[in-house]
Design a protein around this motif. Structure first.
Motif, short mmCIF file in Angstrom:
data_model
loop_
_atom_site.label_atom_id
_atom_site.label_comp_id
_atom_site.label_asym_id
_atom_site.label_seq_id
_atom_site.Cartn_x
_atom_site.Cartn_y
_atom_site.Cartn_z
N ARG A 81 0.85 -1.19 0.00
CA ARG A 81 0.00 0.00 0.00
C ARG A 81 0.88 1.23 0.00
NH1 ARG A 81 -5.59 -0.86 2.84
NH2 ARG A 81 -5.71 -3.11 2.85
N THR A 82 0.34 2.30 -0.51
CA THR A 82 1.08 3.56 -0.55
C THR A 82 0.28 4.62 0.20
OG1 THR A 82 0.03 4.18 -2.64
CG2 THR A 82 2.15 3.03 -2.77
N GLY A 83 0.98 5.67 0.57
CA GLY A 83 0.33 6.80 1.22
C GLY A 83 1.19 8.03 1.03
N HIS A 84 0.64 9.18 1.36
CA HIS A 84 1.38 10.42 1.19
C HIS A 84 0.76 11.55 1.99
CE1 HIS A 84 -1.73 11.97 -1.54
NE2 HIS A 84 -1.78 10.73 -2.00
N CYS A 85 1.50 12.60 2.12
CA CYS A 85 1.01 13.80 2.80
C CYS A 85 0.17 14.63 1.82
CB CYS A 85 2.18 14.62 3.36
SG CYS A 85 3.25 15.31 2.08
N LEU A 86 -0.40 15.70 2.31
CA LEU A 86 -1.25 16.55 1.49
C LEU A 86 -0.52 17.12 0.27
CD1 LEU A 86 -3.96 18.04 1.09
CD2 LEU A 86 -3.06 19.84 2.58
N CYS A 87 0.71 17.60 0.46
CA CYS A 87 1.42 18.25 -0.64
C CYS A 87 2.22 17.27 -1.50
CB CYS A 87 2.34 19.35 -0.12
SG CYS A 87 3.81 18.78 0.77
N GLY A 88 2.37 16.01 -1.08
CA GLY A 88 3.10 15.02 -1.86
C GLY A 88 4.60 15.01 -1.62
N HIS A 89 5.10 15.89 -0.77
CA HIS A 89 6.54 15.93 -0.48
C HIS A 89 7.00 14.64 0.18
CE1 HIS A 89 10.38 17.89 0.20
NE2 HIS A 89 10.30 17.62 1.50
N LEU A 90 6.15 14.08 1.04
CA LEU A 90 6.45 12.79 1.68
C LEU A 90 5.49 11.74 1.15
CD1 LEU A 90 6.94 13.74 5.44
CD2 LEU A 90 8.68 13.48 3.66
N ALA A 91 6.04 10.61 0.79
CA ALA A 91 5.23 9.47 0.36
C ALA A 91 5.88 8.22 0.93
CB ALA A 91 5.17 9.40 -1.17
N TYR A 92 5.09 7.17 1.10
CA TYR A 92 5.62 5.95 1.70
C TYR A 92 4.94 4.72 1.11
CZ TYR A 92 1.33 5.99 4.51
OH TYR A 92 0.03 6.00 4.91
N ARG A 93 5.56 3.57 1.38
CA ARG A 93 5.00 2.26 1.04
C ARG A 93 5.04 1.41 2.29
NH1 ARG A 93 7.95 -0.46 -3.92
NH2 ARG A 93 8.77 -1.46 -2.09
N VAL A 94 4.01 0.62 2.49
CA VAL A 94 3.97 -0.39 3.55
C VAL A 94 3.42 -1.67 2.93
CG1 VAL A 94 3.75 1.13 5.56
CG2 VAL A 94 1.70 0.45 4.32
N ALA A 95 3.70 -2.79 3.57
CA ALA A 95 3.23 -4.07 3.06
C ALA A 95 2.60 -4.87 4.19
CB ALA A 95 4.37 -4.85 2.44
N GLY A 96 1.69 -5.75 3.81
CA GLY A 96 1.06 -6.62 4.78
C GLY A 96 -0.39 -6.24 5.00
N ASP A 97 -1.04 -7.05 5.80
CA ASP A 97 -2.43 -6.78 6.14
C ASP A 97 -2.51 -5.69 7.19
OD1 ASP A 97 -3.59 -8.71 4.45
OD2 ASP A 97 -3.10 -10.29 5.89
N PRO A 98 -3.50 -4.81 7.11
CA PRO A 98 -3.67 -3.78 8.13
C PRO A 98 -3.84 -4.43 9.50
CG PRO A 98 -5.13 -3.39 6.27
CD PRO A 98 -4.52 -4.74 6.07
N PHE A 99 -3.16 -3.89 10.51
CA PHE A 99 -3.21 -4.43 11.86
C PHE A 99 -3.79 -3.39 12.81
CE2 PHE A 99 -1.19 -4.82 16.04
CZ PHE A 99 -1.60 -6.10 16.39
N ASP A 100 -4.73 -3.81 13.65
CA ASP A 100 -5.29 -2.99 14.71
C ASP A 100 -5.76 -1.61 14.27
OD1 ASP A 100 -6.06 -2.30 17.33
OD2 ASP A 100 -4.07 -1.57 17.84
N PRO A 101 -6.60 -1.53 13.24
CA PRO A 101 -7.12 -0.19 12.90
C PRO A 101 -8.00 0.31 14.04
CG PRO A 101 -8.19 -1.89 11.57
CD PRO A 101 -7.15 -2.57 12.40
N HIS A 102 -7.68 1.48 14.56
CA HIS A 102 -8.43 2.00 15.69
C HIS A 102 -8.39 3.53 15.71
CE1 HIS A 102 -4.31 2.05 17.24
NE2 HIS A 102 -4.72 2.98 18.07
N LEU A 103 -9.38 4.09 16.33
CA LEU A 103 -9.42 5.54 16.56
C LEU A 103 -8.75 5.83 17.89
CD1 LEU A 103 -13.13 6.15 15.58
CD2 LEU A 103 -11.11 6.83 14.27
N CYS A 104 -8.17 7.02 18.00
CA CYS A 104 -7.60 7.45 19.26
C CYS A 104 -8.04 8.90 19.52
CB CYS A 104 -6.08 7.37 19.25
SG CYS A 104 -5.35 7.79 20.85
N SER A 105 -8.57 9.11 20.72
CA SER A 105 -9.01 10.45 21.14
C SER A 105 -8.19 10.94 22.33
CB SER A 105 -10.49 10.43 21.51
OG SER A 105 -11.29 10.23 20.37
#
Length: 166
Positions: free
Chosen positions: A33-57
């Motif tokens: 999977r890929t992701g990036h910041c709003l302006c695109g200056h930073l982008a990343y790749r991660v692999a594997g199944d999503p683990f522990d998706p959770h909200l934090c307040s």
């Protein structure tokens, strides 16, 4: 005192290369999977199944995001690679053993990693492919704002509740 009108605020230029497109709907969830910041200056790749998706307040997340919660999704730390023109994010420690990474150009908060952890948490909405990241939990729920009601996804590892028969 003079102020600059909002319309004349300079935003960073978009990256020269196009940002990665979201994965097709039929792509396997364990894929890269890929992701990036709003302006695109930073982008990343991660692999594997999503683990522990959770909200934090927690107080840190609400202050950092300016919102009532942040969606976190874990991936193996060794699967993370920074692929954008900005390289690694700017790091900020919010606890002695916890660092958070953000873009120094646009301020987007992207990652959080605990010292010695084999998982890195990425902000759910920085991912281009958001399938399978429905939150299963809500940390600091008791601290969340009173007007926020969250319907969590069913826990795939937990028991399923069946309605009582009449």
């Amino acid at each position: 005192m003079t102020s600059t009108p909002a319309s004349s605020t300079a935003f960073p230029s978009p990256p020269d290369e196009p940002l990665p497109a979201p994965a097709p709907a039929d792509a396997p969830t364990g894929a890269i999977r890929t992701g990036h910041c709003l302006c695109g200056h930073l982008a990343y790749r991660v692999a594997g199944d999503p683990f522990d998706p959770h909200l934090c307040s927690c107080p840190h997340e609400t202050r950092i995001s300016g919102g009532p919660a942040v969606l976190w999704v874990g991936f193996p730390t060794e699967s993370l690679s920074w692929t954008g023109p900005g390289g690694e994010p700017k790091w900020y420690s919010t606890y002695p053993t916890l660092r958070r990474g953000f873009c120094s150009h646009c301020g987007t908060h992207l990652v959080s990693v605990a010292e010695g952890s084999d998982m890195i948490m990425v902000t759910g909405f920085s991912l281009t492919d958001q399938r399978g990241i429905e939150p299963l939990g809500h940390s600091y729920r008791e601290s969340s704002v009173s007007w926020m009601n969250i319907a969590l996804a069913p826990d795939p590892a937990g028991p399923t509740l069946r309605p009582r028969s009449s």
